[in-house]
Design a protein around this motif. Structure first.
Motif, mmCIF file in Angstrom:
data_model
loop_
_atom_site.group_PDB
_atom_site.id
_atom_site.type_symbol
_atom_site.label_atom_id
_atom_site.label_comp_id
_atom_site.label_asym_id
_atom_site.label_seq_id
_atom_site.Cartn_x
_atom_site.Cartn_y
_atom_site.Cartn_z
ATOM 1 N N ASP A 1 0.806 -1.231 0.000
ATOM 2 C CA ASP A 1 0.000 0.000 0.000
ATOM 3 C C ASP A 1 0.837 1.278 0.000
ATOM 4 O OD1 ASP A 1 -2.255 -1.585 0.064
ATOM 5 O OD2 ASP A 1 -2.289 -1.630 2.260
ATOM 6 N N TYR A 2 2.150 1.161 -0.123
ATOM 7 C CA TYR A 2 3.022 2.349 -0.051
ATOM 8 C C TYR A 2 3.856 2.474 -1.321
ATOM 9 C CZ TYR A 2 2.261 1.810 5.008
ATOM 10 O OH TYR A 2 1.714 1.668 6.245
ATOM 11 N N SER A 3 3.712 3.600 -2.028
ATOM 12 C CA SER A 3 4.550 3.786 -3.224
ATOM 13 C C SER A 3 6.002 4.100 -2.831
ATOM 14 C CB SER A 3 3.983 4.906 -4.093
ATOM 15 O OG SER A 3 3.926 6.097 -3.329
ATOM 16 N N LEU A 4 6.219 4.503 -1.577
ATOM 17 C CA LEU A 4 7.575 4.854 -1.122
ATOM 18 C C LEU A 4 8.527 3.659 -1.170
ATOM 19 C CD1 LEU A 4 9.548 6.828 0.388
ATOM 20 C CD2 LEU A 4 8.607 5.922 2.530
ATOM 21 N N PHE A 5 7.981 2.476 -0.881
ATOM 22 C CA PHE A 5 8.872 1.321 -0.691
ATOM 23 C C PHE A 5 8.938 0.418 -1.917
ATOM 24 C CE2 PHE A 5 7.281 2.130 3.716
ATOM 25 C CZ PHE A 5 8.496 2.446 4.297
ATOM 26 N N SER A 6 10.138 -0.126 -2.149
ATOM 27 C CA SER A 6 10.255 -1.275 -3.032
ATOM 28 C C SER A 6 11.293 -2.214 -2.423
ATOM 29 C CB SER A 6 10.613 -0.866 -4.456
ATOM 30 O OG SER A 6 11.690 0.006 -4.436
ATOM 31 N N VAL A 7 11.491 -3.360 -3.048
ATOM 32 C CA VAL A 7 12.412 -4.358 -2.488
ATOM 33 C C VAL A 7 13.584 -4.531 -3.436
ATOM 34 C CG1 VAL A 7 12.648 -6.740 -1.693
ATOM 35 C CG2 VAL A 7 10.491 -5.535 -1.356
ATOM 36 N N ASP A 8 14.784 -4.508 -2.884
ATOM 37 C CA ASP A 8 16.010 -4.779 -3.645
ATOM 38 C C ASP A 8 16.483 -6.176 -3.237
ATOM 39 O OD1 ASP A 8 18.719 -5.005 -4.397
ATOM 40 O OD2 ASP A 8 18.961 -2.825 -4.399
ATOM 41 N N THR A 9 16.492 -7.083 -4.194
ATOM 42 C CA THR A 9 16.769 -8.494 -3.867
ATOM 43 C C THR A 9 18.225 -8.896 -4.131
ATOM 44 O OG1 THR A 9 16.008 -9.124 -6.068
ATOM 45 C CG2 THR A 9 14.392 -9.258 -4.283
#
Ligand code: ATP
Length: 218
Positions: A64-72
């Protein structure tokens, strides 16, 4: 643009991660925070949930947050048996993105105090800034005089410096105190106690459905 990486085990991700990170983004005008789950944490017991489960919980928590993404990048198969050393991750990020872009690594006060045990810790600032979130129960002043000296040499409270310089500074953020830890959550679940207020409802549901952190698996 200042890119931020927020490294952790996230076993599981909880509001003690999300709320300080959201406040930090507001304080510094960050538009993106990349959560960076490790595969093998070098400085603590191995995670109870497996990599796929921790990743799934991250995705649910940030949906629900556009601020976050995941770096794998620390989960890549070629790193399967290697501890996830932050310095190596930062080098890999720089190889990919060059030396000019501003990069920050977010950590809690507890992680800052443990820095002298990290691989090549004094070189971290050659690659990024460090953004330190408050964490209840951890002293602001380190006992380690070498660490304190290093902090003093690199301290800034000027957000523009963080945006304009690619690396090299330590910033103490005015983030909210959240008395939450993943250890407490795992223990509570194992003791059949509710943790609903400590993490996102979707993550709580996932933990239930997959019977995580429950030694009895009932
Ligand atoms: P554990 O209890 O299993 O050791 P944890 O709750 O500390 O886990 P991690 O995933 O290991 O969570 O933490 C990742 C990063 O988030 C670290 O830099 C840590 O300092 C920070 N962090 C975790 N919880 C908080 C909190 N409540 N407040 C501020 N920072 C936090």
């Amino acid at each position: 643009m200042l890119t931020a990486l927020f490294g952790g085990t996230f076993d599981p991700i909880h509001y003690g991660h999300l709320r300080p990170a959201l406040a930090l983004a507001k304080e510094l005008g960050l538009t993106k925070i990349n959560l960076l789950p490790n595969r093998i944490p070098p400085h603590k017991p191995q995670p109870e949930a497996n990599t796929e489960q921790r990743l799934a919980m991250l995705q649910l928590a940030i949906a629900d947050y556009s601020l976050f993404s995941v770096d794998t990048r620390e989960l890549e198969p070629k790193l399967i048996n290697q501890p996830s050393f932050t310095i190596d991750t930062l080098k890999s990020w720089r190889q990919q993105n060059g030396t000019q872009q501003s990069l920050a690594f977010i950590m809690g006060q507890d992680s800052l105090l443990s820095l002298p045990t990290w691989k090549e810790w004094q070189k971290l600032l050659d690659y990024c800034h460090l953004l330190i979130c408050k964490r209840p129960g951890y002293a602001k002043t380190p006992c380690d005089s070498k660490l304190q000296q290093w902090i003093n040499q690199h301290l800034t409270q000027d957000s523009q410096t963080l945006h304009q310089c690619p690396n090299g500074y330590i910033y103490f953020a005015n983030t909210p105190l959240e008395a939450i830890s993943a250890t407490e959550i795992r223990q509570n679940i194992n003791n059949q106690q509710s943790c609903e207020k400590l993490l996102s409802p979707k993550v709580w549901q996932y933990i239930h459905e997959n019977r995580l952190y429950n030694a009895k698996k009932c």
